[in-house]
Design a protein around this motif. Structure first.
Motif, PDB file in Angstrom:
ATOM      1  N   ILE A  26       0.844  -1.194   0.000  1.00  0.00           N
ATOM      2  CA  ILE A  26       0.000   0.000   0.000  1.00  0.00           C
ATOM      3  C   ILE A  26       0.878   1.243   0.000  1.00  0.00           C
ATOM      4  CG2 ILE A  26      -1.943  -1.112   1.170  1.00  0.00           C
ATOM      5  CD1 ILE A  26      -0.982   0.382   3.758  1.00  0.00           C
ATOM      6  N   SER A  27       0.273   2.372  -0.326  1.00  0.00           N
ATOM      7  CA  SER A  27       0.972   3.658  -0.281  1.00  0.00           C
ATOM      8  C   SER A  27       0.792   4.282   1.100  1.00  0.00           C
ATOM      9  CB  SER A  27       0.404   4.591  -1.339  1.00  0.00           C
ATOM     10  OG  SER A  27      -0.919   4.974  -0.986  1.00  0.00           O
ATOM     11  N   THR A  28       1.531   5.329   1.371  1.00  0.00           N
ATOM     12  CA  THR A  28       1.362   6.038   2.646  1.00  0.00           C
ATOM     13  C   THR A  28       0.003   6.726   2.696  1.00  0.00           C
ATOM     14  OG1 THR A  28       2.589   7.926   1.735  1.00  0.00           O
ATOM     15  CG2 THR A  28       3.826   6.362   3.092  1.00  0.00           C
ATOM     16  N   THR A  29      -0.541   7.078   1.547  1.00  0.00           N
ATOM     17  CA  THR A  29      -1.892   7.654   1.499  1.00  0.00           C
ATOM     18  C   THR A  29      -2.916   6.624   1.960  1.00  0.00           C
ATOM     19  OG1 THR A  29      -1.226   9.071  -0.344  1.00  0.00           O
ATOM     20  CG2 THR A  29      -3.590   8.783   0.006  1.00  0.00           C
ATOM     21  N   GLY A 110       7.517   2.846   0.050  1.00  0.00           N
ATOM     22  CA  GLY A 110       8.131   4.170   0.253  1.00  0.00           C
ATOM     23  C   GLY A 110       8.411   4.506   1.698  1.00  0.00           C
ATOM     24  N   GLY A 111       7.771   3.813   2.619  1.00  0.00           N
ATOM     25  CA  GLY A 111       8.023   3.981   4.053  1.00  0.00           C
ATOM     26  C   GLY A 111       7.944   5.416   4.541  1.00  0.00           C
ATOM     27  N   MET A 112       8.705   5.677   5.588  1.00  0.00           N
ATOM     28  CA  MET A 112       8.694   7.003   6.215  1.00  0.00           C
ATOM     29  C   MET A 112       9.207   8.086   5.274  1.00  0.00           C
ATOM     30  SD  MET A 112       7.246   6.973   9.154  1.00  0.00           S
ATOM     31  CE  MET A 112       7.745   8.517   9.899  1.00  0.00           C
ATOM     32  N   SER A 113       9.994   7.721   4.289  1.00  0.00           N
ATOM     33  CA  SER A 113      10.488   8.730   3.357  1.00  0.00           C
ATOM     34  C   SER A 113       9.340   9.331   2.533  1.00  0.00           C
ATOM     35  CB  SER A 113      11.571   8.160   2.444  1.00  0.00           C
ATOM     36  OG  SER A 113      11.040   7.168   1.609  1.00  0.00           O
ATOM     37  N   GLN A 114       8.215   8.610   2.434  1.00  0.00           N
ATOM     38  CA  GLN A 114       7.048   9.115   1.706  1.00  0.00           C
ATOM     39  C   GLN A 114       5.963   9.664   2.625  1.00  0.00           C
ATOM     40  OE1 GLN A 114       6.722   9.189  -1.780  1.00  0.00           O
ATOM     41  NE2 GLN A 114       8.898   8.742  -1.589  1.00  0.00           N
ATOM     42  N   TRP A 115       6.153   9.517   3.940  1.00  0.00           N
ATOM     43  CA  TRP A 115       5.136   9.967   4.912  1.00  0.00           C
ATOM     44  C   TRP A 115       5.193  11.480   5.080  1.00  0.00           C
ATOM     45  CZ3 TRP A 115       0.952   8.022   6.966  1.00  0.00           C
ATOM     46  CH2 TRP A 115       0.400   8.615   8.116  1.00  0.00           C
TER      47      TRP A 115
END
Length: 116
Positions: A26-29, A110-115
């Motif tokens: 899943i995405s951070t969204t 993407g983990g926290m880098s995308q949050w």
């Protein structure tokens, strides 16, 4: 020759980032909409220092290198959402969880880098 080496490196990175069989991504969204769901468990597999620096409060910190020894702290029947800094360690963690019998494992791409 140089292009072959570059292609091999890229192929290796893509292979390493590929989720384990049966692991949903899943995405951070998408993650944002799940955080209030008490039927899910959230695991951050980054180091304690990374977790302390910035985290999502619903996630418990179980570093990747400690995960096999701490599987008993998790419920294998619950959906388990796994997060790291970029998605690579959480992908490995998802594989560990699947091999241990967890049936519903989700990796945050993407983990926290995308949050945000």
């Amino acid at each position: 020759m140089e292009w072959i080496v570059i292609a091999a490196i890229v192929a290796f990175i893509v292979w390493r980032m590929k989720p384990a069989k049966g692991v949903k991504t899943i995405s951070t969204t998408d993650l944002r909409g799940m955080l209030t769901d008490k039927s899910k468990q959230f695991v951050d597999v980054r180091t304690p220092g990374e977790y302390k620096g910035r985290n999502i409060s619903q996630f418990q910190n179980i570093p990747l290198d400690q995960l096999p020894a701490k599987l008993n702290k998790l419920d294998p029947s619950k959906e388990t959402i796994v997060l790291c800094q970029s998605g690579m360690r959480s992908s490995r963690a998802a594989g560990i969880l699947k091999k241990a019998g967890f049936t519903n494992v989700v990796n945050v791409r993407g983990g926290m880098s995308q949050w945000q």
